[in-house]
Write a protein that holds these residues in place. Sequence first.
Motif, PDB file in Angstrom:
ATOM      1  N   GLY A  10      16.268 -16.634 -16.450  1.00 20.60           N
ATOM      2  CA  GLY A  10      15.308 -17.677 -16.096  1.00 20.60           C
ATOM      3  C   GLY A  10      15.818 -19.088 -16.290  1.00 20.60           C
ATOM      4  N   VAL A  11      17.089 -19.222 -16.634  1.00 14.08           N
ATOM      5  CA  VAL A  11      17.706 -20.536 -16.818  1.00 14.08           C
ATOM      6  C   VAL A  11      18.987 -20.568 -16.002  1.00 14.08           C
ATOM      7  CG1 VAL A  11      18.826 -22.080 -18.489  1.00 14.08           C
ATOM      8  CG2 VAL A  11      16.781 -20.803 -19.146  1.00 14.08           C
ATOM      9  N   PHE A  12      19.257 -21.721 -15.402  1.00 14.13           N
ATOM     10  CA  PHE A  12      20.574 -21.862 -14.809  1.00 14.13           C
ATOM     11  C   PHE A  12      21.231 -23.132 -15.313  1.00 14.13           C
ATOM     12  CE2 PHE A  12      17.929 -23.843 -11.542  1.00 14.13           C
ATOM     13  CZ  PHE A  12      18.658 -24.953 -11.138  1.00 14.13           C
ATOM     14  N   VAL A  13      22.544 -23.092 -15.335  1.00  7.05           N
ATOM     15  CA  VAL A  13      23.358 -24.197 -15.825  1.00  7.05           C
ATOM     16  C   VAL A  13      24.226 -24.672 -14.681  1.00  7.05           C
ATOM     17  CG1 VAL A  13      25.164 -24.881 -17.452  1.00  7.05           C
ATOM     18  CG2 VAL A  13      23.398 -23.252 -18.165  1.00  7.05           C
ATOM     19  N   VAL A  14      24.224 -25.976 -14.489  1.00  6.04           N
ATOM     20  CA  VAL A  14      25.120 -26.603 -13.531  1.00  6.04           C
ATOM     21  C   VAL A  14      26.288 -27.152 -14.347  1.00  6.04           C
ATOM     22  CG1 VAL A  14      25.387 -28.335 -11.743  1.00  6.04           C
ATOM     23  CG2 VAL A  14      23.147 -27.263 -12.103  1.00  6.04           C
ATOM     24  N   TRP A  81      18.611 -26.091 -16.462  1.00  2.00           N
ATOM     25  CA  TRP A  81      17.357 -26.111 -15.713  1.00  2.00           C
ATOM     26  C   TRP A  81      16.628 -24.782 -15.894  1.00  2.00           C
ATOM     27  CZ3 TRP A  81      17.113 -28.998 -10.536  1.00  2.00           C
ATOM     28  CH2 TRP A  81      18.011 -30.062 -10.509  1.00  2.00           C
ATOM     29  N   ALA A  82      15.314 -24.848 -15.993  1.00  2.00           N
ATOM     30  CA  ALA A  82      14.489 -23.636 -15.957  1.00  2.00           C
ATOM     31  C   ALA A  82      14.222 -23.316 -14.496  1.00  2.00           C
ATOM     32  CB  ALA A  82      13.181 -23.860 -16.703  1.00  2.00           C
ATOM     33  N   ASP A  83      14.572 -22.113 -14.060  1.00  2.02           N
ATOM     34  CA  ASP A  83      14.433 -21.825 -12.629  1.00  2.02           C
ATOM     35  C   ASP A  83      12.987 -21.658 -12.177  1.00  2.02           C
ATOM     36  OD1 ASP A  83      13.925 -19.228 -13.490  1.00  2.02           O
ATOM     37  OD2 ASP A  83      15.737 -18.389 -12.613  1.00  2.02           O
ATOM     38  N   ASN A  84      12.038 -21.564 -13.116  1.00  2.94           N
ATOM     39  CA  ASN A  84      10.631 -21.532 -12.710  1.00  2.94           C
ATOM     40  C   ASN A  84      10.078 -22.944 -12.516  1.00  2.94           C
ATOM     41  OD1 ASN A  84      10.520 -22.260 -15.412  1.00  2.94           O
ATOM     42  ND2 ASN A  84       8.690 -21.067 -15.840  1.00  2.94           N
ATOM     43  N   VAL A  85      10.843 -23.956 -12.893  1.00  2.00           N
ATOM     44  CA  VAL A  85      10.454 -25.354 -12.718  1.00  2.00           C
ATOM     45  C   VAL A  85      11.100 -25.938 -11.465  1.00  2.00           C
ATOM     46  CG1 VAL A  85      10.588 -27.668 -13.741  1.00  2.00           C
ATOM     47  CG2 VAL A  85      10.107 -25.689 -15.192  1.00  2.00           C
ATOM     48  N   ALA A  86      12.352 -25.589 -11.229  1.00  2.00           N
ATOM     49  CA  ALA A  86      13.074 -26.111 -10.072  1.00  2.00           C
ATOM     50  C   ALA A  86      14.045 -25.051  -9.569  1.00  2.00           C
ATOM     51  CB  ALA A  86      13.826 -27.374 -10.459  1.00  2.00           C
ATOM     52  N   PRO A  87      14.083 -24.845  -8.280  1.00  2.00           N
ATOM     53  CA  PRO A  87      15.022 -23.852  -7.739  1.00  2.00           C
ATOM     54  C   PRO A  87      16.453 -24.373  -7.752  1.00  2.00           C
ATOM     55  CG  PRO A  87      13.823 -24.910  -5.966  1.00  2.00           C
ATOM     56  CD  PRO A  87      13.235 -25.423  -7.255  1.00  2.00           C
ATOM     57  N   MET A  88      17.400 -23.469  -7.817  1.00  2.00           N
ATOM     58  CA  MET A  88      18.816 -23.826  -7.831  1.00  2.00           C
ATOM     59  C   MET A  88      19.190 -24.657  -6.602  1.00  2.00           C
ATOM     60  SD  MET A  88      22.217 -21.450  -8.281  1.00  2.00           S
ATOM     61  CE  MET A  88      21.471 -20.531  -9.594  1.00  2.00           C
TER      62      MET A  88
END
Length: 101
Positions: A10-14, A81-88
């Motif tokens: 549920g989290v992604f890192v750029v 980023w939390a992917d439920n807040v903003a899409p990749m």
Amino acid sequence: MGIRFHEDGGVFVVETTAAAGYLLKSHQHAHAHLSVLVSGTADVTVDGKTERMDGYKMITVPAHTRHTVMAVTDIVWLCLWADNVAPMEQAEESLKLVIAA
């Protein structure tokens, strides 16, 4: 050098790796996010105020705030980023690495 994406739980890192003289262009998001200067030195501008940072340094970038990261030395910069807040896809569209003028 470049921008890579990592996703899990549920989290992604750029992850941005940039050579000295490169810039993450000015951009903003509708949500706050955590950023980490993992290594190197960068001039980080948030809402018109620039601070020179040395890694390891963690900051929160508020929602609707223009921000830029200028690599003074070679850097590794992370945005979480939390992917439920903003899409990749939103991150992919907003983050552009260019050579500074």
